[in-house]
Design a protein around this motif. Structure first.
Motif, PDB file in Angstrom:
ATOM      1  N   ILE A  20       0.854  -1.202   0.000  1.00  0.00           N
ATOM      2  CA  ILE A  20       0.000   0.000   0.000  1.00  0.00           C
ATOM      3  C   ILE A  20       0.890   1.252   0.000  1.00  0.00           C
ATOM      4  O   ILE A  20       0.694   2.177  -0.787  1.00  0.00           O
ATOM      5  CB  ILE A  20      -0.961  -0.015   1.215  1.00  0.00           C
ATOM      6  CG1 ILE A  20      -1.986  -1.137   1.062  1.00  0.00           C
ATOM      7  CG2 ILE A  20      -1.654   1.341   1.387  1.00  0.00           C
ATOM      8  CD1 ILE A  20      -2.765  -1.470   2.329  1.00  0.00           C
ATOM      9  N   ALA A  21       1.889   1.248   0.885  1.00  0.00           N
ATOM     10  CA  ALA A  21       2.814   2.398   0.927  1.00  0.00           C
ATOM     11  C   ALA A  21       3.532   2.551  -0.415  1.00  0.00           C
ATOM     12  O   ALA A  21       3.795   3.669  -0.870  1.00  0.00           O
ATOM     13  CB  ALA A  21       3.825   2.208   2.059  1.00  0.00           C
ATOM     14  N   ALA A 244     -11.703   0.893   1.087  1.00  0.00           N
ATOM     15  CA  ALA A 244     -12.188   1.321  -0.231  1.00  0.00           C
ATOM     16  C   ALA A 244     -11.208   2.257  -0.941  1.00  0.00           C
ATOM     17  O   ALA A 244     -11.379   2.565  -2.127  1.00  0.00           O
ATOM     18  CB  ALA A 244     -13.540   2.020  -0.075  1.00  0.00           C
ATOM     19  N   HIS A 245     -10.189   2.717  -0.229  1.00  0.00           N
ATOM     20  CA  HIS A 245      -9.218   3.667  -0.798  1.00  0.00           C
ATOM     21  C   HIS A 245      -8.481   2.994  -1.971  1.00  0.00           C
ATOM     22  O   HIS A 245      -8.108   1.817  -1.878  1.00  0.00           O
ATOM     23  CB  HIS A 245      -8.225   4.049   0.310  1.00  0.00           C
ATOM     24  CG  HIS A 245      -7.260   5.123  -0.057  1.00  0.00           C
ATOM     25  ND1 HIS A 245      -6.261   4.925  -0.983  1.00  0.00           N
ATOM     26  CD2 HIS A 245      -7.118   6.390   0.380  1.00  0.00           C
ATOM     27  CE1 HIS A 245      -5.545   6.029  -1.097  1.00  0.00           C
ATOM     28  NE2 HIS A 245      -6.056   6.942  -0.282  1.00  0.00           N
ATOM     29  N   ALA A 249      -7.476  -0.874  -1.685  1.00  0.00           N
ATOM     30  CA  ALA A 249      -8.468  -1.832  -2.179  1.00  0.00           C
ATOM     31  C   ALA A 249      -7.870  -3.003  -2.972  1.00  0.00           C
ATOM     32  O   ALA A 249      -8.318  -4.141  -2.784  1.00  0.00           O
ATOM     33  CB  ALA A 249      -9.521  -1.095  -3.010  1.00  0.00           C
ATOM     34  N   PRO A 250      -6.858  -2.786  -3.822  1.00  0.00           N
ATOM     35  CA  PRO A 250      -6.351  -3.936  -4.593  1.00  0.00           C
ATOM     36  C   PRO A 250      -5.859  -5.080  -3.700  1.00  0.00           C
ATOM     37  O   PRO A 250      -5.958  -6.246  -4.076  1.00  0.00           O
ATOM     38  CB  PRO A 250      -5.192  -3.339  -5.404  1.00  0.00           C
ATOM     39  CG  PRO A 250      -5.477  -1.879  -5.479  1.00  0.00           C
ATOM     40  CD  PRO A 250      -6.184  -1.526  -4.202  1.00  0.00           C
ATOM     41  N   GLU A 253      -9.427  -5.566  -0.456  1.00  0.00           N
ATOM     42  CA  GLU A 253     -10.826  -5.841  -0.804  1.00  0.00           C
ATOM     43  C   GLU A 253     -11.075  -7.299  -1.207  1.00  0.00           C
ATOM     44  O   GLU A 253     -11.997  -7.921  -0.675  1.00  0.00           O
ATOM     45  CB  GLU A 253     -11.291  -4.835  -1.878  1.00  0.00           C
ATOM     46  CG  GLU A 253     -12.778  -4.669  -1.972  1.00  0.00           C
ATOM     47  CD  GLU A 253     -13.458  -4.427  -0.621  1.00  0.00           C
ATOM     48  OE1 GLU A 253     -14.404  -5.191  -0.316  1.00  0.00           O
ATOM     49  OE2 GLU A 253     -13.055  -3.526   0.138  1.00  0.00           O
ATOM     50  N   PRO A 254     -10.256  -7.877  -2.138  1.00  0.00           N
ATOM     51  CA  PRO A 254     -10.540  -9.272  -2.509  1.00  0.00           C
ATOM     52  C   PRO A 254     -10.435 -10.213  -1.308  1.00  0.00           C
ATOM     53  O   PRO A 254     -11.218 -11.155  -1.168  1.00  0.00           O
ATOM     54  CB  PRO A 254      -9.453  -9.605  -3.544  1.00  0.00           C
ATOM     55  CG  PRO A 254      -8.836  -8.315  -3.931  1.00  0.00           C
ATOM     56  CD  PRO A 254      -9.104  -7.316  -2.858  1.00  0.00           C
ATOM     57  N   TYR A 255      -9.472  -9.942  -0.426  1.00  0.00           N
ATOM     58  CA  TYR A 255      -9.251 -10.796   0.752  1.00  0.00           C
ATOM     59  C   TYR A 255     -10.427 -10.695   1.728  1.00  0.00           C
ATOM     60  O   TYR A 255     -11.006 -11.706   2.146  1.00  0.00           O
ATOM     61  CB  TYR A 255      -7.951 -10.342   1.404  1.00  0.00           C
ATOM     62  CG  TYR A 255      -7.508 -11.116   2.620  1.00  0.00           C
ATOM     63  CD1 TYR A 255      -6.830 -12.321   2.492  1.00  0.00           C
ATOM     64  CD2 TYR A 255      -7.721 -10.611   3.900  1.00  0.00           C
ATOM     65  CE1 TYR A 255      -6.385 -13.012   3.605  1.00  0.00           C
ATOM     66  CE2 TYR A 255      -7.279 -11.294   5.022  1.00  0.00           C
ATOM     67  CZ  TYR A 255      -6.610 -12.493   4.874  1.00  0.00           C
ATOM     68  OH  TYR A 255      -6.167 -13.167   5.979  1.00  0.00           O
TER      69      TYR A 255
END
Ligand SMILES: N[C@@H](CCC(=O)N[C@@H](CS)C(=O)NCC(=O)O)C(=O)O
Length: 263
Positions: A20-21, A244-245, A249-250, A253-255
């Protein structure tokens, strides 16, 4: 150019602190690894890879797995243990393999330092306050880890559950207070490593959800209760916003969606 290599089992929310970072700071990371159970057939090394016949013949790399790999024979090279003295994953390396960086919060710090985004505070005070949240998140992660491992291994009991439930209550109480009265982020006015580590550590607790029958059989309910939105509304809202950011999200979200579907 790749700025950091990370070896870990996957998926692993602890690795997502770094990815994410990296998305936010435009850092290129190379990820290596496989499903948790497959890592017994990998060489744990800067050049981490599925074991070759020669790797298997080399008895000097044999180690007994501990946390999360209890008793499993693992193959860790001498160079890996030199770079990663605690022998854990996620394990990050500088591009030349010379410097090992361990502890997922510190790996995320490395990415923040390498990247273009201001994720580690505007000054020494903010950076140190971010560290405060990272330390609190590590304690939370450490206090809930034995419970999550026991739940997965179907060896959970009321005492282990009580320890995790107390850790969740302490952590969420602090996060809730930090976001009061209506703060958008945990530190300062922008997204930081504190928010990233919060979202990823809380994500770890989602694996309770599909396993709730194991808890119910013991008369227990999830340590992160289903109604934590009612008890900790700011923390819950913050988590919802973060998952949701576009940078989160990549990974998340799926997890999360898969575990929610299974539950
Ligand atoms: N607090 C650490 C936790 C790392 C950790 O406990 N990793 C475990 C897997 S969940 C591990 O690598 N165990 C290997 C072993 O014990 O041999 C972090 O955030 O990176």
């Amino acid at each position: 150019m790749t700025s950091l290599r990370i070896f870990s089992y996957q998926p692993n929310p602890r690795v997502w602190k770094a990815t994410i970072a990296a998305r936010l700071g435009e850092v290129e990371i190379e990820l290596r690894g496989a499903a948790p159970e497959a890592l017994a057939d990998w060489l744990w090394d800067f050049d981490a890879r599925p074991l070759t016949a020669a790797d298997r013949a080399d008895a000097s790399t044999l180690q007994t797995g501990r946390v999360g790999f209890g008793g499993t024979p693992l193959r860790k090279s001498a160079a890996f243990l030199d770079a990663h003295p605690f022998g854990t994953v996620p394990a990050a390396f500088s591009p030349d393999g010379a410097t090992g960086i361990f502890e997922s919060n510190s790996i995320a710090r490395a990415v923040a330092r390498l990247g273009t985004a201001t994720l580690y505070g505007a000054d020494a005070y903010e950076a140190s306050r971010i560290d405060s949240f990272l330390d609190a998140s590590l304690v939370f992660g450490r206090d809930t880890q034995p419970y999550l491992l026991a739940l997965r291994g179907d060896t959970v009991n009321a005492d282990i559950h009580a320890g995790a439930a107390a850790a969740v209550a302490t952590y969420l109480r602090g996060i809730e207070r930090a976001l009061a009265p209506a703060r958008d982020y945990l530190v300062g006015k922008t997204l930081s490593l504190a928010d990233i580590c919060f979202a990823c550590e809380l994500t770890m607790l989602w694996c309770e959800r599909p396993l709730r029958a194991r808890l119910a059989a013991l008369g227990l309910t999830p340590a992160l209760s289903d109604d934590f939105r009612r008890t900790h509304p700011r923390a819950a809202d913050h988590f919802e916003r973060l998952r949701a950011h576009p940078a989160f999200a990549p990974d998340l979200e799926p997890y999360l969606a898969r575990l929610e579907r299974k539950a």
